[in-house]
Design an enzyme around this catalytic site. Structure first.
Site, mmCIF file in Angstrom:
data_model
loop_
_atom_site.group_PDB
_atom_site.id
_atom_site.type_symbol
_atom_site.label_atom_id
_atom_site.label_comp_id
_atom_site.label_asym_id
_atom_site.label_seq_id
_atom_site.Cartn_x
_atom_site.Cartn_y
_atom_site.Cartn_z
ATOM 1 N N HIS A 1 -3.588 6.985 2.497
ATOM 2 C CA HIS A 1 -3.950 5.690 1.905
ATOM 3 C C HIS A 1 -5.301 5.271 2.479
ATOM 4 O O HIS A 1 -5.568 5.457 3.671
ATOM 5 C CB HIS A 1 -2.878 4.647 2.258
ATOM 6 C CG HIS A 1 -3.278 3.254 1.920
ATOM 7 N ND1 HIS A 1 -3.671 2.899 0.649
ATOM 8 C CD2 HIS A 1 -3.377 2.132 2.686
ATOM 9 C CE1 HIS A 1 -3.989 1.617 0.645
ATOM 10 N NE2 HIS A 1 -3.826 1.132 1.862
ATOM 11 N N CYS B 1 0.808 -1.226 0.000
ATOM 12 C CA CYS B 1 0.000 0.000 0.000
ATOM 13 C C CYS B 1 0.838 1.271 0.000
ATOM 14 O O CYS B 1 0.307 2.357 -0.225
ATOM 15 C CB CYS B 1 -0.959 -0.007 1.181
ATOM 16 S SG CYS B 1 -2.079 -1.400 1.086
ATOM 17 N N ASN C 1 -10.218 -0.465 -0.464
ATOM 18 C CA ASN C 1 -8.754 -0.374 -0.456
ATOM 19 C C ASN C 1 -8.240 -0.918 -1.796
ATOM 20 O O ASN C 1 -8.287 -2.114 -2.042
ATOM 21 C CB ASN C 1 -8.212 -1.202 0.713
ATOM 22 C CG ASN C 1 -6.695 -1.139 0.815
ATOM 23 O OD1 ASN C 1 -6.023 -0.625 -0.071
ATOM 24 N ND2 ASN C 1 -6.169 -1.676 1.898
HETATM 25 O O1 UT7 Z 1 -3.858 -1.531 3.380
HETATM 26 C C1 UT7 Z 1 -3.021 -2.485 3.963
HETATM 27 C C2 UT7 Z 1 -3.057 -2.390 5.417
HETATM 28 N N1 UT7 Z 1 -4.273 -2.951 5.927
HETATM 29 C C3 UT7 Z 1 -4.956 -2.304 6.856
HETATM 30 O O2 UT7 Z 1 -4.605 -1.202 7.215
HETATM 31 C C4 UT7 Z 1 -6.131 -3.025 7.494
HETATM 32 C C5 UT7 Z 1 -6.051 -2.867 8.985
HETATM 33 N N2 UT7 Z 1 -7.097 -3.590 9.717
HETATM 34 C C6 UT7 Z 1 -8.390 -3.199 9.660
HETATM 35 O O3 UT7 Z 1 -8.745 -2.279 8.964
HETATM 36 C C7 UT7 Z 1 -9.359 -3.907 10.581
HETATM 37 O O4 UT7 Z 1 -8.650 -4.687 11.525
HETATM 38 C C8 UT7 Z 1 -10.395 -4.802 9.847
HETATM 39 C C9 UT7 Z 1 -11.372 -3.920 9.066
HETATM 40 C C10 UT7 Z 1 -9.666 -5.750 8.889
HETATM 41 C C11 UT7 Z 1 -11.211 -5.616 10.845
HETATM 42 O O5 UT7 Z 1 -11.855 -4.745 11.771
HETATM 43 P P1 UT7 Z 1 -11.734 -4.999 13.363
HETATM 44 O O6 UT7 Z 1 -12.542 -3.970 14.005
HETATM 45 O O7 UT7 Z 1 -10.263 -5.071 13.676
HETATM 46 O O8 UT7 Z 1 -12.441 -6.393 13.511
HETATM 47 P P2 UT7 Z 1 -11.858 -7.749 14.131
HETATM 48 O O9 UT7 Z 1 -10.885 -8.356 13.178
HETATM 49 O O10 UT7 Z 1 -11.425 -7.487 15.520
HETATM 50 O O11 UT7 Z 1 -13.142 -8.625 14.154
HETATM 51 C C12 UT7 Z 1 -14.217 -8.345 15.050
HETATM 52 C C13 UT7 Z 1 -15.324 -9.359 14.824
HETATM 53 C C14 UT7 Z 1 -14.818 -10.810 14.809
HETATM 54 O O12 UT7 Z 1 -15.824 -11.617 15.394
HETATM 55 P P3 UT7 Z 1 -15.680 -12.079 16.930
HETATM 56 O O13 UT7 Z 1 -14.372 -12.828 17.017
HETATM 57 O O14 UT7 Z 1 -15.693 -10.828 17.734
HETATM 58 O O15 UT7 Z 1 -16.885 -12.941 17.110
HETATM 59 C C15 UT7 Z 1 -14.750 -11.138 13.344
HETATM 60 O O16 UT7 Z 1 -14.914 -12.500 13.077
HETATM 61 O O17 UT7 Z 1 -15.913 -9.135 13.538
HETATM 62 C C16 UT7 Z 1 -15.919 -10.353 12.800
HETATM 63 N N3 UT7 Z 1 -15.798 -10.028 11.388
HETATM 64 C C17 UT7 Z 1 -16.855 -9.746 10.614
HETATM 65 N N4 UT7 Z 1 -18.180 -9.695 10.868
HETATM 66 C C18 UT7 Z 1 -18.995 -9.364 9.864
HETATM 67 C C19 UT7 Z 1 -14.672 -9.929 10.655
HETATM 68 N N5 UT7 Z 1 -14.986 -9.584 9.396
HETATM 69 C C20 UT7 Z 1 -16.327 -9.468 9.346
HETATM 70 C C21 UT7 Z 1 -17.241 -9.137 8.320
HETATM 71 N N6 UT7 Z 1 -18.563 -9.098 8.634
HETATM 72 N N7 UT7 Z 1 -16.850 -8.844 7.063
#
Ligand code: UT7
Length: 329
Positions: A256, A116, A286
């Site tokens: 970004h 990125c 993204n």
């Molecule tokens: O560009 C390259 C660099 N990349 C980035 O900068 C991405 C950085 N990371 C992020 O933007 C975020 O971490 C994400 C958007 C990828 C995820 O958001 P989060 O708030 O960190 O969510 P999480 O991974 O902590 O997941 C929370 C919950 C989980 O369920 P449990 O374990 O709490 O039951 C996930 O399984 O949300 C669940 N989950 C979803 N639920 C519905 C994960 N993806 C989804 C989804 N829909 N698409």
């Protein structure tokens, strides 16, 4: 003799017509529009459909538009750099393929893989060729067909990414405009949190790697999020401080577009208002190397000569960085 700087003298971008909405994703994986919007800010993303079409096709569209709008002939281009993590093929470079498709014949070209931050790395690299005084017309392309490495059965990643390409023309100037300063950084230990497991020399493609879905993006969202928030904000603040720029001196922050929450944290740290931040993640998701040129292209008509712009990015590698640009037209 006056210092030669690299100025941005044109920008163009291209996105494929197909729009993948959160609603359609709801029918593909267990997710919801509410989750996607509240956690990422994304409503829809563009996806390149069609047999045999790849990153170079999007890049070529962006470059053709750039050449046309800047009145530049393809033969005038001396260097072409393409930032991408989704090259048409492992080799040759996608930059070579784009050059061939648009008729750039008098240039050398190569790809930069910095995920990125690829567009930032490429802009800085290109600027050095211009500053040396030997290169007069250089194109930097940021292009990624993220849909080609996205697992559409994995809700943690498939809601995030989209496809796009942008192209930037750089030329020399002795005026006080152009790329004024930059900070680029890498921490390779971050690769454990964001990478593609197979298809490289360590684990060449095999039936097993395909069965194990190892040709898709592997991302541990939370650690990447934590690093992204800190590093992108740190580096944007550092480039302002060392150039004695306050938030009032900044026309725009161009972050970004990985997650709206990361963008907002960076803006807060810099002390800039929401109106000063280029945000279009809601419509494109993204697009990796495409995010920054997509923003500059959409805001081009609002930009004025002399505007101070801070570009900042964080991505796989880990890679991150920031550039201070004075807009040149
Ligand atoms: O560009 C390259 C660099 N990349 C980035 O900068 C991405 C950085 N990371 C992020 O933007 C975020 O971490 C994400 C958007 C990828 C995820 O958001 P989060 O708030 O960190 O969510 P999480 O991974 O902590 O997941 C929370 C919950 C989980 O369920 P449990 O374990 O709490 O039951 C996930 O399984 O949300 C669940 N989950 C979803 N639920 C519905 C994960 N993806 C989804 C989804 N829909 N698409």
């Amino acid at each position: 003799m006056a210092k030669i700087r690299a100025k941005i003298s044109g920008i163009h971008a291209w996105v494929p017509p197909y729009i993948l909405t959160n609603k359609e994703l709801e029918s593909m994986v267990e997710t919801s529009d509410e989750w996607i919007v509240s956690r990422t800010g994304i409503h829809e993303r563009h996806i390149l459909k069609g047999e045999g079409l790849g990153t170079s096709d999007m890049g070529a569209e962006a470059v053709r538009g750039l050449l046309k709008k800047t009145g530049t002939k393809p033969e005038e281009i001396e260097l072409m750099i393409c930032a991408t993590v989704t090259p048409d093929m492992l080799f040759p470079a996608t930059a070579n393929i784009i050059s061939d498709k648009v008729g750039i014949k008098n240039a050398f070209s190569f790809d930069i893989n910095a995920a990125c931050s690829g567009l930032l790395y490429s802009l800085v690299t290109a600027s050095k060729f211009i500053e040396s005084g030997t290169y007069k017309k250089v194109i930097v392309v940021g292009a990624d067909k993220m849909s080609s490495i996205t697992d559409y059965t994995n809700r943690e990643t498939c809601v995030l990414f989209g496809d796009a390409a942008g192209a930037i023309l750089l030329e020399p100037t002795t005026e006080e405009v152009g790329i004024m300063d930059s900070i680029l950084q890498t921490d390779g230990s971050g690769r454990v949190h964001l990478h593609m497991k197979a298809g490289g020399s360590v684990k060449p493609s095999s039936h097993e790697t395909i069965d194990a879905k190892e040709h898709f993006i592997y991302q541990e969202g939370q650690p990447v999020f934590k690093f992204a928030v800190t590093k992108m904000a740190d580096v944007a603040a550092e480039i302002m401080e060392r150039n004695k720029l306050s938030s009032h001196d900044i026309a725009y922050l161009v972050p970004h577009q990985a997650n709206l929450r990361i963008i907002e944290a960076t803006a807060r740290r810099m002390g800039v208002e929401k109106e000063q931040v280029m945000i279009n993640i809601e419509r494109y998701g993204n697009t990796t190397s495409g995010t920054i040129p997509l923003c500059l292209w959409e805001w081009e008509n609002k930009l004025k000569k002399g505007d101070n712009i801070i570009i900042a990015a964080f991505g796989g590698g880990f890679t991150w960085g920031s550039i201070w640009v004075k807009w040149a037209y």
